[in-house]
Design a protein around this motif. Structure first.
Motif, PDB file in Angstrom:
ATOM      1  N   GLU A  31     -85.959  19.746  58.152  1.00 24.63           N
ATOM      2  CA  GLU A  31     -86.546  18.947  59.229  1.00 24.63           C
ATOM      3  C   GLU A  31     -86.979  19.842  60.385  1.00 24.63           C
ATOM      4  O   GLU A  31     -88.072  19.689  60.925  1.00 24.63           O
ATOM      5  CB  GLU A  31     -85.548  17.905  59.734  1.00 24.63           C
ATOM      6  N   TYR A  70     -89.611  13.220  54.603  1.00 25.76           N
ATOM      7  CA  TYR A  70     -89.148  14.081  55.697  1.00 25.76           C
ATOM      8  C   TYR A  70     -89.848  13.757  57.009  1.00 25.76           C
ATOM      9  O   TYR A  70     -89.230  13.805  58.078  1.00 25.76           O
ATOM     10  CB  TYR A  70     -89.297  15.563  55.330  1.00 25.76           C
ATOM     11  N   SER A  72     -90.811  10.809  57.837  1.00 29.60           N
ATOM     12  CA  SER A  72     -90.137   9.584  58.253  1.00 29.60           C
ATOM     13  C   SER A  72     -88.803   9.898  58.920  1.00 29.60           C
ATOM     14  O   SER A  72     -88.465   9.312  59.960  1.00 29.60           O
ATOM     15  CB  SER A  72     -89.939   8.673  57.041  1.00 29.60           C
ATOM     16  N   TYR A  73     -88.029  10.821  58.333  1.00 32.37           N
ATOM     17  CA  TYR A  73     -86.756  11.228  58.937  1.00 32.37           C
ATOM     18  C   TYR A  73     -86.995  11.761  60.352  1.00 32.37           C
ATOM     19  O   TYR A  73     -86.277  11.409  61.297  1.00 32.37           O
ATOM     20  CB  TYR A  73     -86.082  12.341  58.137  1.00 32.37           C
ATOM     21  N   ARG A  75     -89.586  11.308  62.411  1.00 31.47           N
ATOM     22  CA  ARG A  75     -90.030  10.256  63.335  1.00 31.47           C
ATOM     23  C   ARG A  75     -88.861   9.407  63.803  1.00 31.47           C
ATOM     24  O   ARG A  75     -88.740   9.098  64.991  1.00 31.47           O
ATOM     25  CB  ARG A  75     -91.085   9.376  62.664  1.00 31.47           C
ATOM     26  N   ARG A  76     -88.006   9.021  62.875  1.00 30.51           N
ATOM     27  CA  ARG A  76     -86.860   8.174  63.212  1.00 30.51           C
ATOM     28  C   ARG A  76     -85.916   8.901  64.175  1.00 30.51           C
ATOM     29  O   ARG A  76     -85.461   8.319  65.169  1.00 30.51           O
ATOM     30  CB  ARG A  76     -86.130   7.788  61.923  1.00 30.51           C
ATOM     31  N   LYS A  77     -85.608  10.153  63.890  1.00 28.82           N
ATOM     32  CA  LYS A  77     -84.684  10.904  64.750  1.00 28.82           C
ATOM     33  C   LYS A  77     -85.280  11.155  66.127  1.00 28.82           C
ATOM     34  O   LYS A  77     -84.585  11.037  67.144  1.00 28.82           O
ATOM     35  CB  LYS A  77     -84.295  12.226  64.080  1.00 28.82           C
ATOM     36  N   GLU A  79     -87.615   9.375  67.645  1.00 30.46           N
ATOM     37  CA  GLU A  79     -87.680   8.086  68.336  1.00 30.46           C
ATOM     38  C   GLU A  79     -86.308   7.688  68.883  1.00 30.46           C
ATOM     39  O   GLU A  79     -86.188   7.235  70.018  1.00 30.46           O
ATOM     40  CB  GLU A  79     -88.199   7.010  67.391  1.00 30.46           C
ATOM     41  N   SER A  80     -85.261   7.883  68.083  1.00 33.38           N
ATOM     42  CA  SER A  80     -83.911   7.515  68.535  1.00 33.38           C
ATOM     43  C   SER A  80     -83.450   8.392  69.700  1.00 33.38           C
ATOM     44  O   SER A  80     -82.592   7.989  70.471  1.00 33.38           O
ATOM     45  CB  SER A  80     -82.907   7.571  67.383  1.00 33.38           C
ATOM     46  N   PRO A  85     -94.058   8.714  70.247  1.00 33.53           N
ATOM     47  CA  PRO A  85     -94.575   9.059  68.914  1.00 33.53           C
ATOM     48  C   PRO A  85     -95.346  10.383  68.973  1.00 33.53           C
ATOM     49  O   PRO A  85     -96.300  10.510  69.738  1.00 33.53           O
ATOM     50  CB  PRO A  85     -95.510   7.896  68.582  1.00 33.53           C
TER      51      PRO A  85
END
Length: 100
Positions: A31, A70, A72-73, A75-77, A79-80, A85
């Motif tokens: 990542e 990856y 997606s992983y 983006r999610r991390k 964002e959290s 974005p």
């Protein structure tokens, strides 16, 4: 290369690998390498093939969803952690990060 590797993604401090500071967003090596590649090439659309070659050392082929997973992983991390974005999908081509 020593771990954890560190960088900032906007105002978000990021660490690649275990041992990061509590205030840092912790990413796996893959990542971190992927995010670093995108950030270093901000404003440039990187093709799927170029990313596969640089990060994994070979192209998984057009049917592989490995890169999308990856992204997606990441983006999610991000964002959290409160990041806006950052990663843009260029359909049929690859991914980019806006400069600045």
């Amino acid at each position: 290369m020593l771990w954890p590797r560190r960088m900032a993604c906007g105002s978000i401090p990021v660490a690649g690998g275990p041992g990061g500071r509590p205030s840092e967003l912790e990413l796996s090596k893959t990542e971190f390498d992927l995010l670093e590649m995108l950030v270093r090439n901000a404003g440039i659309v990187l093709s799927h093939s170029a990313i596969y070659d640089q990060i994994w050392g070979y192209d998984f082929g057009p049917e592989s969803k490995n890169l999308a997973v990856y992204i997606s992983y990441l983006r999610r991390k991000l964002e959290s952690a409160g990041a806006p974005p950052l990663i843009r999908t260029v359909r049929g081509v690859g991914y980019s990060v806006s400069p600045g």
